[in-house]
Write a protein that holds these residues in place. Structure first.
Motif, PDB file in Angstrom:
ATOM      1  N   GLY A 273      37.004 -67.422  -1.555  1.00 32.82           N
ATOM      2  CA  GLY A 273      36.072 -68.532  -1.718  1.00 32.82           C
ATOM      3  C   GLY A 273      34.940 -68.468  -0.695  1.00 32.82           C
ATOM      4  N   ASP A 274      35.280 -68.091   0.525  1.00 35.06           N
ATOM      5  CA  ASP A 274      34.283 -67.955   1.583  1.00 35.06           C
ATOM      6  C   ASP A 274      33.222 -66.938   1.160  1.00 35.06           C
ATOM      7  N   VAL A 275      33.690 -65.780   0.694  1.00 31.93           N
ATOM      8  CA  VAL A 275      32.781 -64.688   0.347  1.00 31.93           C
ATOM      9  C   VAL A 275      32.055 -64.972  -0.966  1.00 31.93           C
ATOM     10  N   MET A 276      32.812 -65.378  -1.984  1.00 33.60           N
ATOM     11  CA  MET A 276      32.229 -65.517  -3.319  1.00 33.60           C
ATOM     12  C   MET A 276      31.283 -66.704  -3.426  1.00 33.60           C
ATOM     13  N   SER A 277      31.511 -67.760  -2.627  1.00 33.82           N
ATOM     14  CA  SER A 277      30.611 -68.910  -2.753  1.00 33.82           C
ATOM     15  C   SER A 277      29.209 -68.535  -2.267  1.00 33.82           C
ATOM     16  N   ASP A 278      29.124 -67.664  -1.267  1.00 30.30           N
ATOM     17  CA  ASP A 278      27.796 -67.236  -0.816  1.00 30.30           C
ATOM     18  C   ASP A 278      27.147 -66.310  -1.843  1.00 30.30           C
ATOM     19  N   MET A 279      27.945 -65.481  -2.494  1.00 32.57           N
ATOM     20  CA  MET A 279      27.390 -64.614  -3.528  1.00 32.57           C
ATOM     21  C   MET A 279      26.852 -65.451  -4.694  1.00 32.57           C
ATOM     22  N   ILE A 280      27.650 -66.427  -5.128  1.00 30.26           N
ATOM     23  CA  ILE A 280      27.237 -67.265  -6.263  1.00 30.26           C
ATOM     24  C   ILE A 280      25.989 -68.074  -5.890  1.00 30.26           C
ATOM     25  N   ALA A 281      25.971 -68.626  -4.669  1.00 26.25           N
ATOM     26  CA  ALA A 281      24.827 -69.454  -4.248  1.00 26.25           C
ATOM     27  C   ALA A 281      23.540 -68.640  -4.255  1.00 26.25           C
ATOM     28  N   SER A 282      23.572 -67.449  -3.673  1.00 22.55           N
ATOM     29  CA  SER A 282      22.326 -66.680  -3.639  1.00 22.55           C
ATOM     30  C   SER A 282      22.004 -66.149  -5.036  1.00 22.55           C
ATOM     31  N   GLY A 283      23.029 -65.893  -5.850  1.00 23.38           N
ATOM     32  CA  GLY A 283      22.803 -65.437  -7.220  1.00 23.38           C
ATOM     33  C   GLY A 283      22.091 -66.461  -8.075  1.00 23.38           C
ATOM     34  N   PHE A 284      22.286 -67.739  -7.770  1.00 25.84           N
ATOM     35  CA  PHE A 284      21.642 -68.785  -8.576  1.00 25.84           C
ATOM     36  C   PHE A 284      20.285 -69.203  -8.041  1.00 25.84           C
ATOM     37  N   GLY A 285      19.843 -68.657  -6.905  1.00 28.46           N
ATOM     38  CA  GLY A 285      18.465 -68.922  -6.497  1.00 28.46           C
ATOM     39  C   GLY A 285      18.309 -69.551  -5.137  1.00 28.46           C
ATOM     40  N   SER A 286      18.380 -70.889  -5.047  1.00 31.46           N
ATOM     41  CA  SER A 286      18.059 -71.554  -3.793  1.00 31.46           C
ATOM     42  C   SER A 286      19.179 -72.482  -3.363  1.00 31.46           C
ATOM     43  N   LEU A 287      19.356 -72.597  -2.040  1.00 28.29           N
ATOM     44  CA  LEU A 287      20.317 -73.564  -1.504  1.00 28.29           C
ATOM     45  C   LEU A 287      19.956 -74.990  -1.923  1.00 28.29           C
ATOM     46  N   GLY A 288      18.686 -75.201  -2.175  1.00 29.06           N
ATOM     47  CA  GLY A 288      18.213 -76.525  -2.591  1.00 29.06           C
ATOM     48  C   GLY A 288      18.684 -76.909  -3.981  1.00 29.06           C
ATOM     49  N   LEU A 289      19.322 -75.969  -4.690  1.00 30.69           N
ATOM     50  CA  LEU A 289      19.838 -76.259  -6.033  1.00 30.69           C
ATOM     51  C   LEU A 289      21.358 -76.268  -6.063  1.00 30.69           C
ATOM     52  N   MET A 290      21.985 -76.225  -4.873  1.00 26.07           N
ATOM     53  CA  MET A 290      23.451 -76.140  -4.846  1.00 26.07           C
ATOM     54  C   MET A 290      24.038 -77.490  -4.468  1.00 26.07           C
ATOM     55  N   THR A 291      24.841 -78.058  -5.368  1.00 26.91           N
ATOM     56  CA  THR A 291      25.490 -79.331  -5.077  1.00 26.91           C
ATOM     57  C   THR A 291      26.921 -79.079  -4.625  1.00 26.91           C
ATOM     58  N   SER A 292      27.517 -80.100  -4.075  1.00 24.90           N
ATOM     59  CA  SER A 292      28.833 -79.947  -3.502  1.00 24.90           C
ATOM     60  C   SER A 292      29.589 -81.260  -3.679  1.00 24.90           C
ATOM     61  N   VAL A 293      30.847 -81.169  -4.037  1.00 22.47           N
ATOM     62  CA  VAL A 293      31.637 -82.396  -4.161  1.00 22.47           C
ATOM     63  C   VAL A 293      33.011 -82.172  -3.540  1.00 22.47           C
ATOM     64  N   LEU A 294      33.432 -83.148  -2.779  1.00 27.10           N
ATOM     65  CA  LEU A 294      34.766 -83.121  -2.175  1.00 27.10           C
ATOM     66  C   LEU A 294      35.684 -83.940  -3.086  1.00 27.10           C
ATOM     67  N   VAL A 295      36.748 -83.298  -3.567  1.00 28.37           N
ATOM     68  CA  VAL A 295      37.653 -83.970  -4.498  1.00 28.37           C
ATOM     69  C   VAL A 295      39.045 -84.021  -3.882  1.00 28.37           C
ATOM     70  N   SER A 296      39.639 -85.203  -3.833  1.00 29.27           N
ATOM     71  CA  SER A 296      40.980 -85.296  -3.257  1.00 29.27           C
ATOM     72  C   SER A 296      42.015 -85.180  -4.372  1.00 29.27           C
ATOM     73  N   PRO A 297      43.252 -84.811  -4.028  1.00 28.56           N
ATOM     74  CA  PRO A 297      44.270 -84.639  -5.069  1.00 28.56           C
ATOM     75  C   PRO A 297      44.553 -85.931  -5.829  1.00 28.56           C
ATOM     76  N   ASP A 298      44.276 -87.101  -5.193  1.00 24.89           N
ATOM     77  CA  ASP A 298      44.498 -88.364  -5.900  1.00 24.89           C
ATOM     78  C   ASP A 298      43.213 -88.919  -6.520  1.00 24.89           C
TER      79      ASP A 298
END
Ligand code: NAP
Ligand code: MG
Length: 403
Positions: A273-298
């Motif tokens: 996840g550490d490695v692939m998330s950076d690959m996917i982020a740069s593959g899609f263009g800009s950090l300004g287009l990357m959203t993030s959500v924290l989801v808890s198990p409940d």
């Protein structure tokens, strides 16, 4: 203007630092307050206020998200030695995201925003690839050593209840080499899978998981089995919304992701996840287009932009220079939180409003108004870029006409 739309239940708002704090205020003033009647439970996670409260504000905010279920967060400074000096901090406070993640026992999912004239580096990618990283254990909590002489390395487990010690042979060294011991826990893996299931249900996308269980029959095999068990428990819920689960070897998963058109949640072990998330982020263009959500198990959700506080732009802004900072991921943090709130409250008008903002943001870029980071990669090319506030104004203008 028509009456404001009422958001039934509160949303927890976590304010932040630097350039994103400035953008945050623009978004509220121009896209939220004029249109919505919303009870925001406000927590100021700006570094000064964290310092004044001995970081209590971060814990309070996390507990509020636990209570209300939905939060939206601005990017925040994680202090390092330089920041301790810059802000004369009482101490080097922990990363707010790490604090919130541990209180919610959450998993972070990153998802890119797709815009037609911002083509991804991989031509086949048409839909977002969401990455979920299991952020506990493996090499990130390992013990390792360089050995300098011949000898025997062993792995030892001592039962707390005093049963028989388990000793496993690792290697007989004939000369220098390296060794490492690492672990994970069943509880943490289960929480991760549950968060993946919650997010896949939220996004209505298939779940992919890849590991190397052909080689690591116990360790990686354990992950595979826990995944399979949790998926089985949620089988009916997943089938009802046609969310499928796919297990692959990790190398196969990587190859399949590159050839796919996207549209899946890729659950990753920590390192992957550490490695692939950076690959996917740069593959899609800009950090300004990357959203993030924290989801808890409940099923608690905190939405934010994946990028930081954009310090370089903030210093330019403080010197009175113009800036062109992309606010899209921060705007989508708000629309993500509003959509989630609407879903939980069953308020379709709030959902429609959030979707309208998202559509307008994308249309604004597709019709040629964008910040500098996007201008550099847009196809067809555009001749000028919008300043930070100018872009948000362009969105606000269209929004007024649309609602
Ligand atoms: P950053 O804020 O993500 O920015 C790094 C660079 O990426 C920027 O200088 C800019 O490049 C580009 N960039 C990022 N977001 C952009 C946007 N919305 N629009 C246009 N360009 C964008 O990372 P950083 O400068 O390394 O970190 C600054 C602070 O953010 C640190 O104190 C760190 O602790 C914090 N941080 C917080 C979070 C969080 O709260 N989730 C996450 C990461 C970092 P150019 O300069 O080339 O234009
Ligand atoms: Mg990384």
């Amino acid at each position: 203007m028509a009456d404001k739309i009422t958001v039934k239940s509160p949303i927890v708002e976590l304010d932040g630092d630097e350039m994103t704090r400035i953008i945050w205020q623009y978004i509220k003033d121009k896209l939220i307050y004029p249109f919505l009647d919303v009870d925001l439970k406000y927590f100021d996670l700006g570094l000064r206020h964290r310092d004044e409260t001995d970081d209590q504000v971060t814990t309070d905010a996390a507990n509020a998200i636990k209570h209300y279920g939905v939060g939206v967060k601005c990017a925040t400074i994680t202090p390092n030695a330089a920041r301790v000096k810059e802000y004369s901090l009482k101490q080097q406070w922990k990363s707010p995201n790490a604090t919130i993640r541990s209180i919610l026992d959450g998993t972070v999912f990153r998802k890119p925003i797709i815009i037609k004239n911002i083509p991804p580096a991989v031509r086949s990618w048409k839909k977002p690839i969401i990455i979920g990283r299991h952020a506990y254990g493996d090499i990130y909590k390992s013990t390792e050593a360089i050995v300098h002489e011949p000898g025997t390395a062993e792995l030892v487990f001592t039962p707390a209840a005093g049963g028989k010690r388990l000793t496993m042979h690792i290697h007989d060294f004939k000369g220098p080499g390296v060794i490492m011991g690492m672990h994970n826990t069943e509880l943490s893996i289960r929480s991760f899978v549950k968060a993946c299931i919650n997010n896949a249900l939220n996004e209505k996308v298939d779940i992919w998981f890849g590991a190397k269980d052909t080689i690591s029959k116990q360790y990686h095999g354990f992950f595979r089995d826990v995944f399979a068990e949790e998926i089985e428990k949620s089988k009916n819920t997943l089938e009802n919304v046609r969310v499928k689960y796919r297990y692959m070897l990790i190398d196969d998963a990587v190859a399949q992701v590159m050839k796919s058109d996207g549209g899946m949640l890729w659950a990753c072990m920590n390192y992957d996840g550490d490695v692939m998330s950076d690959m996917i982020a740069s593959g899609f263009g800009s950090l300004g287009l990357m959203t993030s959500v924290l989801v808890s198990p409940d099923g608690k959700f905190e939405f934010e932009a994946a990028h930081g506080t954009v310090m370089r732009h903030y210093y330019a802004h403080m010197k009175g220079e113009t800036t062109s900072t992309n606010s899209i991921a921060s705007i989508f943090a708000w629309t993500g939180a509003l959509s989630k709130r609407a879903e939980l409250d069953n308020t379709p008008d709030v959902m429609t409003f959030a979707q309208t903002i998202e559509r307008i943001v994308i249309e604004t870029v597709e019709q040629g108004t964008m910040t500098k980071d996007l201008m550099l990669i847009a196809e067809p090319r555009v001749s000028r870029y919008a300043l930070t506030e100018e872009f948000i104004d362009a969105v606000a203008g269209r929004l007024e006409k649309a609602v």
